[in-house]
Structure formats: structure tokens, C-alpha cells
Design a protein around this motif. Sequence first.
Motif, PDB file in Angstrom:
ATOM      1  N   UNK A 136      43.452  49.006  34.138  1.00 29.00           N
ATOM      2  CA  UNK A 136      44.039  48.090  35.124  1.00 29.00           C
ATOM      3  C   UNK A 136      43.251  46.790  35.164  1.00 29.00           C
ATOM      4  N   UNK A 137      43.873  45.791  35.775  1.00 31.21           N
ATOM      5  CA  UNK A 137      43.222  44.506  36.072  1.00 31.21           C
ATOM      6  C   UNK A 137      43.442  44.234  37.552  1.00 31.21           C
ATOM      7  N   UNK A 138      42.419  43.717  38.220  1.00 33.10           N
ATOM      8  CA  UNK A 138      42.575  43.352  39.627  1.00 33.10           C
ATOM      9  C   UNK A 138      42.072  41.932  39.858  1.00 33.10           C
ATOM     10  N   UNK A 139      42.805  41.179  40.669  1.00 31.81           N
ATOM     11  CA  UNK A 139      42.396  39.827  41.062  1.00 31.81           C
ATOM     12  C   UNK A 139      42.379  39.744  42.589  1.00 31.81           C
ATOM     13  N   UNK A 140      41.592  38.830  43.115  1.00 31.80           N
ATOM     14  CA  UNK A 140      41.488  38.632  44.560  1.00 31.80           C
ATOM     15  C   UNK A 140      42.199  37.339  44.945  1.00 31.80           C
ATOM     16  N   UNK A 141      43.074  37.422  45.931  1.00 30.69           N
ATOM     17  CA  UNK A 141      43.841  36.262  46.373  1.00 30.69           C
ATOM     18  C   UNK A 141      43.869  36.237  47.903  1.00 30.69           C
ATOM     19  N   UNK A 142      42.965  35.495  48.589  1.00 25.92           N
ATOM     20  CA  UNK A 142      42.090  34.497  48.020  1.00 25.92           C
ATOM     21  C   UNK A 142      40.872  35.144  47.355  1.00 25.92           C
ATOM     22  N   UNK A 143      40.132  34.330  46.607  1.00 28.16           N
ATOM     23  CA  UNK A 143      38.965  34.855  45.922  1.00 28.16           C
ATOM     24  C   UNK A 143      37.805  35.013  46.893  1.00 28.16           C
ATOM     25  N   UNK A 144      36.732  35.575  46.384  1.00 22.85           N
ATOM     26  CA  UNK A 144      35.564  35.833  47.208  1.00 22.85           C
ATOM     27  C   UNK A 144      34.847  34.542  47.608  1.00 22.85           C
ATOM     28  N   UNK A 145      35.169  33.445  46.960  1.00 23.74           N
ATOM     29  CA  UNK A 145      34.523  32.176  47.316  1.00 23.74           C
ATOM     30  C   UNK A 145      35.533  31.166  47.850  1.00 23.74           C
TER      31      UNK A 145
END
Length: 350
Positions: A136-145
Motif C-alpha cells: 500500500x501507499x499512504x499520504x497525509x492530507x494535510x501533511x504533517x507540516x
Amino acid sequence: MFFASDNWAGAHKSIAERLLTESTGFAAAYGAGDLDRKVEARFSEIFEREVSVFFVATGTAANSLSLASVQRPGGITFCHSEAHVIGDECGAPEFFSGSARLVAVDGEAGKIDPAKLSAKIASFPEDAVRHGRASAVTISQTTEIGTVYSLPEIGEVAAIARKRNLPLHMDGARFANALVALGATPAEMTWKRGVDMLSFGGTKNGCWCAEAIVFFNPDQAREMPFIRKRAAQLFSKSRFIAAQFDAYFENGLWLDLARLSNGMADRLRAGIGTSNSARLAWPTASNEVFAVVSKSAAKIAEEKGAKFYEWPVPAATPELVSESETLIRLVTSFATTEADVDGFLKYLAA
């Protein structure tokens, strides 16, 4: 002047009132009630397609169980090197997935670099039993920054994942903040760009305790009822999570609250941009602001009651902060006021 986290804010009045209303009477338990079904249908309306929805208590549970649902023996999930799942979940994704690994992928502005993602996935060939296999691939939306993936950027990551038939998960703890920052619809920011699963967060944006796992292809959700139950996330009185979402979605409240918190962050960004004792560390577009502040100014603000966190300096930019300065994170919420922001900026400049 509470800028430590949007988790510090309470619940919006409408959501608290909806919980009080639901506290009387009787309803079927374990997600079988009318209100549960109503809110599940509302999720499908919001995302413009039939979705499967599973209520959970925390973002950690949403992320961990989402990723657990798609793991295989020797499985590997690719995430950004600063993602919440790899830095702040205490190993929960690995634990609930049966020790599947998280492999970090670098990228500027808190976002996965597509070329580096392709190379990292390629380093785990499907038949290389010693190395494990991509799952799998995971992205953060919004990101950690505090940055936000654009719609084309989400699509680019999804296309790379699709080449290996890897499901794409989105950590949406601040989903609404990203959505209004982009001016997109929920569908445009998720399944229309190739996202398969979403951790949909409400707690940071005015709910008391409301998170959900959303599958955009219900066929992929067949194992989740068992995974959720095994993880102790199937609530008997799940209508109280449904009640929060019911109020959250009514008349677009969730988007209004996100616009409010993003607007307060814009006010912070503007004030810091003209300050003599602080500067923006990097551009952000959501309700998180990162600033380089003189240590003396930060101390004065703290003494006046401001709450914020010192933040580690990114390894890629050690020159960002001098010895007399510190990097801080400021997070606004639906409860942040103009007076909070202006008071903080005043003390920062004192």
C-alpha cells in the motif's frame, strides 16, 4: 491563545447539542440504528458515490485499521518520512497489520516525491521473498507540516501506486482543512484522483470524538467489520459517533469550521510575515503555521499565556534556525478568535 493543537479545542455547540438530543430514548446498537444508516448514506452523498463507512474513535485507529485491511504477509506500506503514521502512532499500524513494515519516502514540503516513490517501490520486486512485498501507499492530507497535496499531485502518486496494484490510503485527520484550502469537492480530492481508502477526521474540526474509515470501493471493505471488531473499535452505542457526524455535516457546518480555522491561520501568517521578531519557516495552506521565532519573543508569549509547541528543525534544513531562535508550530481551530491571534502577535512583538 491556544495554538498547541486543534485537539485542544472543545466541541462545537451544534455537535454538543446533537449529542445531548441523542442521549435520550433507545436505538439499535453496534451500528444498526437508523441514525447510523442515515449518516452512512450521507457519506455516500458527500462523496458522490456509494461508499462503505466504519466509525472509529481515533485517527490512529482509522489509519492503522485501514492499512491493516490491505496487508499481505511480508507487506510494506510506503509513506512520507515525516508522516504521522510513521512518527506518531507508537507502532500501531505495524501492530494491527501483523507487523507489516512502514517504509519512508522522502519529498519536499512534507509530500512524497513521485520519482522517489517509484524507485522505492521498485526496490521491492513482487517475487523477492527476502525483502517483503509492496502492499500500500499512504499520504497525509494535510501533511504533517501544514502543506497540502494539489489534486494533480494526488493523481500522480495514485498513478504510481496503480502500476503495482497498490491501494492508496489518505490520512485525512485534517481533511476538511485541506478541502477548503484547495476549493475542491470531497470526490475530487479522493476517489476521482485514485484514492482507495480515507481516514476521515472530525475530531480536530469541532467534533468530540468522531473518526471514520471510508472505502470508495465497498468490495474492498469486506474484511473491515472483523478487523474493527478485533481491534475493539466497534462501539455498542455507535449512534453517538453518528450523531456528531450528523450535526457536523448539517448545512455544511464542517466546511464552515474548516474555513474559520484556516482563516485564523491566514491571519497568523500575515502577522508573522510582517514581524521583526519572527518569520514563516515555510509556506503552509491549512490551519497549521510554522514560524522561526526569537527565543526571547517566544518566552514572552508563553509567559503571557500563549500555548504552542517547539518543533524539531527538519534535517534537510539545519540552517533554518540560529542559536538565538526556535522553530514553533501554531495550530488554529474553529474556536480560535481574531483576539487570540492578535494578542499572540502583539506579545510576539513585545
